[in-house]
Design a protein around this motif. Structure first.
Motif, mmCIF file in Angstrom:
data_model
loop_
_atom_site.group_PDB
_atom_site.id
_atom_site.type_symbol
_atom_site.label_atom_id
_atom_site.label_comp_id
_atom_site.label_asym_id
_atom_site.label_seq_id
_atom_site.Cartn_x
_atom_site.Cartn_y
_atom_site.Cartn_z
ATOM 1 N N ALA A 1 7.510 -9.945 -22.725
ATOM 2 C CA ALA A 1 8.081 -10.535 -21.507
ATOM 3 C C ALA A 1 7.023 -11.102 -20.572
ATOM 4 C CB ALA A 1 8.926 -9.488 -20.759
ATOM 5 N N GLY A 2 5.749 -10.730 -20.787
ATOM 6 C CA GLY A 2 4.669 -11.266 -19.953
ATOM 7 C C GLY A 2 4.072 -10.273 -18.982
ATOM 8 N N ARG B 1 11.488 -11.459 -17.767
ATOM 9 C CA ARG B 1 12.185 -11.780 -19.011
ATOM 10 C C ARG B 1 11.719 -13.146 -19.488
ATOM 11 N NH1 ARG B 1 17.374 -11.562 -17.508
ATOM 12 N NH2 ARG B 1 17.855 -13.799 -17.574
ATOM 13 N N ASP B 2 11.214 -13.210 -20.701
ATOM 14 C CA ASP B 2 10.715 -14.472 -21.267
ATOM 15 C C ASP B 2 9.683 -15.138 -20.359
ATOM 16 O OD1 ASP B 2 12.417 -14.136 -23.444
ATOM 17 O OD2 ASP B 2 14.055 -15.205 -22.454
ATOM 18 N N GLY B 3 8.822 -14.323 -19.755
ATOM 19 C CA GLY B 3 7.741 -14.853 -18.934
ATOM 20 C C GLY B 3 8.104 -15.198 -17.508
ATOM 21 N N LYS B 4 9.372 -15.020 -17.130
ATOM 22 C CA LYS B 4 9.821 -15.364 -15.782
ATOM 23 C C LYS B 4 10.269 -14.117 -15.030
ATOM 24 C CE LYS B 4 11.570 -19.879 -17.326
ATOM 25 N NZ LYS B 4 12.774 -20.736 -17.426
ATOM 26 N N MET C 1 16.828 -6.981 -17.757
ATOM 27 C CA MET C 1 15.699 -7.060 -18.677
ATOM 28 C C MET C 1 16.036 -7.850 -19.934
ATOM 29 S SD MET C 1 13.420 -3.931 -20.266
ATOM 30 C CE MET C 1 14.695 -3.269 -21.340
ATOM 31 N N ILE C 2 17.239 -7.668 -20.488
ATOM 32 C CA ILE C 2 17.580 -8.327 -21.759
ATOM 33 C C ILE C 2 18.487 -9.537 -21.568
ATOM 34 C CG2 ILE C 2 17.294 -6.174 -23.011
ATOM 35 C CD1 ILE C 2 20.314 -5.955 -23.203
ATOM 36 N N GLY C 3 19.044 -9.718 -20.355
ATOM 37 C CA GLY C 3 19.827 -10.913 -20.068
ATOM 38 C C GLY C 3 21.269 -10.857 -20.518
ATOM 39 N N LYS D 1 0.844 -1.188 0.000
ATOM 40 C CA LYS D 1 0.000 0.000 0.000
ATOM 41 C C LYS D 1 0.882 1.242 0.000
ATOM 42 C CE LYS D 1 -4.008 1.914 2.451
ATOM 43 N NZ LYS D 1 -4.913 1.756 3.627
ATOM 44 N N GLY D 2 0.491 2.273 -0.753
ATOM 45 C CA GLY D 2 1.281 3.499 -0.802
ATOM 46 C C GLY D 2 2.586 3.343 -1.547
ATOM 47 N N GLU D 3 2.610 2.441 -2.544
ATOM 48 C CA GLU D 3 3.821 2.162 -3.306
ATOM 49 C C GLU D 3 3.542 2.273 -4.800
ATOM 50 O OE1 GLU D 3 7.080 -1.400 -3.430
ATOM 51 O OE2 GLU D 3 4.992 -2.021 -3.615
ATOM 52 N N ILE D 4 4.507 2.829 -5.538
ATOM 53 C CA ILE D 4 4.472 2.784 -6.994
ATOM 54 C C ILE D 4 5.452 1.709 -7.420
ATOM 55 C CG2 ILE D 4 4.862 4.036 -9.138
ATOM 56 C CD1 ILE D 4 4.181 6.620 -7.667
ATOM 57 N N HIS D 5 4.928 0.638 -7.976
ATOM 58 C CA HIS D 5 5.725 -0.541 -8.309
ATOM 59 C C HIS D 5 5.786 -0.677 -9.821
ATOM 60 C CE1 HIS D 5 7.185 -4.587 -6.736
ATOM 61 N NE2 HIS D 5 7.307 -4.681 -8.060
ATOM 62 N N ALA D 6 6.986 -0.617 -10.380
ATOM 63 C CA ALA D 6 7.168 -0.736 -11.823
ATOM 64 C C ALA D 6 7.322 -2.193 -12.209
ATOM 65 C CB ALA D 6 8.388 0.060 -12.273
ATOM 66 N N LEU D 7 6.646 -2.574 -13.287
ATOM 67 C CA LEU D 7 6.769 -3.909 -13.862
ATOM 68 C C LEU D 7 7.499 -3.736 -15.182
ATOM 69 C CD1 LEU D 7 5.945 -6.823 -13.203
ATOM 70 C CD2 LEU D 7 3.824 -6.437 -14.456
ATOM 71 N N LEU D 8 8.749 -4.181 -15.214
ATOM 72 C CA LEU D 8 9.658 -3.896 -16.318
ATOM 73 C C LEU D 8 9.928 -5.144 -17.148
ATOM 74 C CD1 LEU D 8 11.873 -2.091 -17.727
ATOM 75 C CD2 LEU D 8 13.437 -2.874 -15.926
ATOM 76 N N GLY D 9 10.033 -4.951 -18.454
ATOM 77 C CA GLY D 9 10.382 -6.064 -19.333
ATOM 78 C C GLY D 9 10.249 -5.656 -20.778
ATOM 79 N N GLU D 10 10.921 -6.387 -21.658
ATOM 80 C CA GLU D 10 10.796 -6.135 -23.088
ATOM 81 C C GLU D 10 9.389 -6.489 -23.560
ATOM 82 O OE1 GLU D 10 14.705 -6.810 -25.486
ATOM 83 O OE2 GLU D 10 14.437 -8.566 -24.196
ATOM 84 N N ASN D 11 9.063 -6.079 -24.775
ATOM 85 C CA ASN D 11 7.797 -6.510 -25.377
ATOM 86 C C ASN D 11 7.760 -8.036 -25.427
ATOM 87 O OD1 ASN D 11 6.931 -3.888 -25.825
ATOM 88 N ND2 ASN D 11 7.770 -3.800 -27.895
#
Length: 300
Positions: free
Chosen positions: A40-41, A212-215, A234-236, A28-38
């Motif tokens: 990635a899931g 990355r790749d769904g994981k 992100m790209i490995g 709660k009260g957090e901005i959480h980024a979900l990062l990944g290439e196109n």
């Protein structure tokens, strides 16, 4: 304590994993980024949370309770809202009608006066000013995004999911939008922002989960990381600088557009007096916020 926990979430399409045993925790009260290439899931994972897809495996804990949302309506009813990359607004309807669309009134009719007051209050409170009586088709893309966010806030959500929200915004609109997110964070909202833009992650997020790749390959505190570490996760692999073009000068003009216009009606044009030239051995970039004529230019 986490307001949301997604544990070992897996989802496959035609035998191929889009998400494989993914864990995600949001406070709660957090901005959480979900990062990944196109691919990635990222969006698939959020569509599972929002009830668009159903997970093949795993568990979702919402405020400590195990849940399974069979539809977006079920997710919204529990306090989870999502603003998609492509908005789901009825263009010919007004802002207010879009916001209250689908809501059940206590009696036969919804109290439109009370609805208007609540919309105006939310808009002023979070810097989402927009005319409730304006038709959606008359609004800019940035204003339409405000309507989508107001629609979620009107339904008293506690977690807001934003899928690539800045892709349709100008730099100025992006700065204003980040101000809106900071206000929401200060009032205790949990926010998940799907993105692959490093500068935005470093500017706005508190934590980052990388797919990355769904994981899931990591979850980091933003203040304790940097764009290089995030890019590599992100790209490995380590991102190397491009060798460039070797300084070759572009050659003769091969394509020329001179004063090209497409008139939609007397009040507006899809394209107006566009001039450009593409040279042999050159790359011409076309820049602009989504919806400003790029599609029409390519088609003509």
């Amino acid at each position: 304590m986490a307001i949301l926990e997604m544990k070992h979430i897996s989802k496959a399409f035609a035998g191929v994993y889009a998400n494989e045993a993914v864990d995600l925790s949001v406070e709660k009260g957090e901005i959480h980024a979900l990062l990944g290439e196109n691919g990635a899931g990222k969006t698939t994972l959020m569509n599972i949370l929002f009830g668009i897809y159903q997970a093949d495996e795993g568990e979702i804990l919402w405020k400590g309770q195990s849940v399974r949302f069979e539809s977006p309506g079920a997710a919204i009813a529990q306090g989870i809202g999502m603003v998609h990359q492509h908005f789901s607004l009825v263009k010919k309807m007004t802002v207010m009608d879009n916001i209250i669309l689908g809501l059940e009134a206590g009696g036969l009719f919804l109290n439109r006066t009370a609805a208007r007051e609540k919309i105006l209050d939310l808009a002023a409170r979070y810097g989402l000013e927009v005319d409730p009586d304006a038709a959606v088709y008359s609004l800019s893309v940035g204003q339409q995004q405000r309507v989508e966010i107001l629609k979620a806030l009107y339904r008293d959500v506690e977690l807001l999911i934003l899928d690539e929200p800045t892709g349709v915004l100008t730099p100025g609109e992006t700065e204003h939008f980040f101000g809106v997110l900071r206000r929401l964070k200060e009032e205790g909202y949990a926010i998940i922002i799907i993105t692959h833009r490093m500068s935005e992650i470093m500017s706005i997020s508190d934590r980052v989960t990388i797919l990355r790749d769904g994981k899931r390959v990591g979850s980091l505190v933003t203040a304790h990381t940097n764009p290089e570490e995030l890019s590599q996760a992100m790209i490995g692999r380590e991102l190397k600088e491009s060798a460039g073009s070797g300084g070759r000068e572009p050659g003769e003009e091969r394509l020329v557009l001179s004063h090209v216009s497409i008139h939609r009606n007397k009040k507006a044009s899809l394209l107006s007096d566009v001039c450009l030239a593409v040279r042999e051995g050159g790359i011409l970039g076309i820049a602009g916020v989504d919806g400003n004529g790029q599609k029409e230019l390519a088609e003509i």
